[in-house]
Enzyme design. Sequence first.
Site, PDB file in Angstrom:
ATOM      1  N   ARG A  53      50.359  49.846  22.833  1.00  0.00           N
ATOM      2  CA  ARG A  53      51.795  49.972  23.121  1.00  0.00           C
ATOM      3  C   ARG A  53      52.465  48.836  22.352  1.00  0.00           C
ATOM      4  O   ARG A  53      52.109  47.675  22.526  1.00  0.00           O
ATOM      5  CB  ARG A  53      52.037  49.830  24.624  1.00  0.00           C
ATOM      6  CG  ARG A  53      53.489  49.748  25.048  1.00  0.00           C
ATOM      7  CD  ARG A  53      54.182  51.077  24.813  1.00  0.00           C
ATOM      8  NE  ARG A  53      55.435  51.181  25.510  1.00  0.00           N
ATOM      9  CZ  ARG A  53      56.561  50.591  25.150  1.00  0.00           C
ATOM     10  NH1 ARG A  53      56.600  49.798  24.097  1.00  0.00           N
ATOM     11  NH2 ARG A  53      57.664  50.777  25.841  1.00  0.00           N
ATOM     12  N   GLU A  61      61.956  58.723  23.995  1.00  0.00           N
ATOM     13  CA  GLU A  61      60.852  59.524  24.514  1.00  0.00           C
ATOM     14  C   GLU A  61      60.674  60.811  23.719  1.00  0.00           C
ATOM     15  O   GLU A  61      61.632  61.536  23.484  1.00  0.00           O
ATOM     16  CB  GLU A  61      61.111  59.872  25.984  1.00  0.00           C
ATOM     17  CG  GLU A  61      61.072  58.678  26.905  1.00  0.00           C
ATOM     18  CD  GLU A  61      59.712  58.033  26.979  1.00  0.00           C
ATOM     19  OE1 GLU A  61      58.706  58.754  27.088  1.00  0.00           O
ATOM     20  OE2 GLU A  61      59.652  56.798  26.932  1.00  0.00           O
ATOM     21  N   ARG A  97      47.116  50.180  28.445  1.00  0.00           N
ATOM     22  CA  ARG A  97      47.357  50.146  27.001  1.00  0.00           C
ATOM     23  C   ARG A  97      47.460  48.683  26.593  1.00  0.00           C
ATOM     24  O   ARG A  97      47.992  47.858  27.344  1.00  0.00           O
ATOM     25  CB  ARG A  97      48.670  50.860  26.644  1.00  0.00           C
ATOM     26  CG  ARG A  97      48.684  52.334  27.018  1.00  0.00           C
ATOM     27  CD  ARG A  97      50.036  52.942  26.784  1.00  0.00           C
ATOM     28  NE  ARG A  97      51.044  52.275  27.616  1.00  0.00           N
ATOM     29  CZ  ARG A  97      52.305  52.669  27.724  1.00  0.00           C
ATOM     30  NH1 ARG A  97      52.743  53.709  27.043  1.00  0.00           N
ATOM     31  NH2 ARG A  97      53.142  52.023  28.503  1.00  0.00           N
TER      32      ARG A  97
END
Length: 165
Positions: A53, A61, A97
């Site tokens: 990330r 998104e 992540r």
Amino acid sequence: MKYFLLLLFSYVYCFSQDVNANLRNQTFSAKVIGISDGDTMEVLFRDKPIKIRLGHIDAPEKRGTQPFGNNSKKALSDLCFGKIVTVQSEKYDRYKRLIAVIITDKNKNVNKEMLRLGMAWHYKKYSNNAEYAQLENLARKNRVGLWQDQNAIAPWLWRENKKKK
């Protein structure tokens, strides 16, 4: 046989946990093998896929069809997909992540480049880095990328609105 399988599973599980634990606050090279959206990728490190990330930024998104979500994913892909990059890791998020800054083989900071291209917001909730804030402000001022949309909605607000529906 059961004992052998249990032992094998335990070894594989412990090994994968050790690799992940060792990546916190590390710098390493890896190949970008997947792009999920404008701020999430997968790299291959020591023959293991690692979810990354991008730190300091939040991109539109892709899921839920937020405007510029696909453009942002494509911009990230164009910057680094298939390339060997340097991962400057920080920590893990709640989704396991690895939060990191990505540097290309041409010494380009991908996280900052996404802001420069107008394909992400500076994620001020998790970053107080003035350089990232300045890059977002410059992109806004020049109406680059998503800043062409006068009603651009920050991804964290987009996600919040989707949860309410």
